[in-house]
Design an enzyme around this catalytic site. Structure first.
Site, mmCIF file in Angstrom:
data_model
loop_
_atom_site.group_PDB
_atom_site.id
_atom_site.type_symbol
_atom_site.label_atom_id
_atom_site.label_comp_id
_atom_site.label_asym_id
_atom_site.label_seq_id
_atom_site.Cartn_x
_atom_site.Cartn_y
_atom_site.Cartn_z
ATOM 1 N N GLY A 1 -70.519 13.170 139.142
ATOM 2 C CA GLY A 1 -69.794 12.176 139.509
ATOM 3 C C GLY A 1 -69.197 12.228 140.876
ATOM 4 N N LEU B 1 -78.900 0.403 129.601
ATOM 5 C CA LEU B 1 -78.385 -0.469 129.112
ATOM 6 C C LEU B 1 -78.962 -1.758 128.191
ATOM 7 C CD1 LEU B 1 -75.116 -0.506 131.376
ATOM 8 C CD2 LEU B 1 -75.330 0.466 128.950
ATOM 9 N N HIS C 1 -78.133 3.257 143.527
ATOM 10 C CA HIS C 1 -79.586 3.515 143.612
ATOM 11 C C HIS C 1 -79.561 4.225 145.080
ATOM 12 C CE1 HIS C 1 -83.536 3.723 141.999
ATOM 13 N NE2 HIS C 1 -83.836 3.508 142.950
#
Lengths: 221, 221
Positions: free
Chosen positions: B14, B99, B115
């Site tokens: 994170g 997803l 990305h």
């Protein structure tokens, strides 16, 4: 220092040709533009050669259209002329014909091309239109060794700039062209001097990291 | 100014989450990190949420593997939690699950992802390894709206840097990550404030050109 003898092949106005000629006129530049060839008789860029007293000739691809294999006939003449002029490196500069695998292989590692995108993005034609339509925010140009796959050979150098919200195809083309005029001479110098060379037949290694091979334009504010 | 309520979804350490939290603590930032979700119980990044007093929870995707449709069951719980927390925008930050189209469509235009390449180049996984192997000289990162096609949604912003001759996967990853930590907060701010918005459902237009949405790192010499 012996300068590498370079032929530049054009089809149009030859703005990159002009940039290469300009660079080659500097005393320490490791290449000399020894020959300029156009496949189109009326190409504006031919004037740059004439103005600079560089041998300039046209090989009109249309003349070969009745040959059994027009491309092979065109390339045979091209090849003969390159050898007769003791050419060591070939720079494509807006040359709008695809070269055959046979021709590319016989000049393997010695043909350079410039493409108005950050390859591997946007291979092929209509690059600036596709760049704008894609919505990318960073665009640029790439100088690479020509391989038999279009726009896919080993990359020598790249230069980048920021796409502006109000860019048109014309404004983006113009700003990328300005980057090209810096990048192409830098990449030709790197190859001609040997500071950039092929390793593993695929990557271009830069022995000298001081070569300004990744030019990045300052984002306008 | 009412701040947009943002959920950040992570799977690992994170570091982009930390950058987003840092940005959101500034007084004029147009978004607040209202919720942090990890699909992995042990994700290091959860500590950033705890340290910042931001509601933090785990939705372990492994818990749903015996469901008739594990992905749908996971996403149903995710969706419920997002709505219960009145989330308006979702930032994926190292979230390593794809997803479904259904989920993406129900949050159309409101999920952001980062990305580590200059899209459209190098979609997919193992990006830095493929970047190095390709021999490109300019790399970077992209923040985009998530669409049903992987790494292909509308681009909000990009940042670029020069690949160095001695770069390893680790060194390149680290330098791109540092760019990401500037780019992601800038792009979230542009979307949350409305200075960047979708036009034609495809491009992201920037009404305010002063948003530093194309950050370019100075080439090291």
């Amino acid at each position: 220092m012996r300068r590498k003898r370079v032929a530049v092949i054009i089809s149009g106005r030859g703005s990159n040709l002009r940039a290469l000629i300009g660079a080659s006129e500097k005393p320490n530049y490791p290449a000399t533009i020894a020959l300029i060839i156009s496949n189109r008789p009326g190409a504006e860029g031919l004037e740059h050669g004439i103005a600079s007293n560089i041998p300039t000739l046209v090989i009109d691809h249309e003349r070969f259209r009745d040959a059994p294999n027009p491309k092979a006939a065109f390339e045979e003449q091209l090849n003969d002329i390159l050898h007769a002029n003791e050419i060591e490196l070939v720079c494509l500069a807006g040359f709008m014909r695809l070269l055959s695998d046979d021709f590319v292989n016989s000049w393997a590692g010695r043909i350079l091309n410039i493409h108005p995108s950050l390859l591997p993005a946007f291979r092929g034609l209509h690059v600036q239109r596709r760049t704008l339509e894609s919505g990318v925010k960073i665009a640029g140009c790439t100088v690479h060794i020509v391989s038999s796959e279009m726009d896919a050979g080993p990359i020598i150098g790249q230069a980048a700039l920021c796409v502006q919200p109000d860019d048109t195809i014309e404004s983006l083309t113009e700003r990328i062209l300005r980057l090209e005029h810096t990048l192409y001479p830098a990449c030709l110098a790197a190859i001609a001097s040997g500071s950039a060379k092929l390793i593993d037949g695929a990557k271009v290694a830069l022995e000298c990291a001081s070569v300004p091979i990744s030019t990045i334009a300052t984002p306008s504010s």
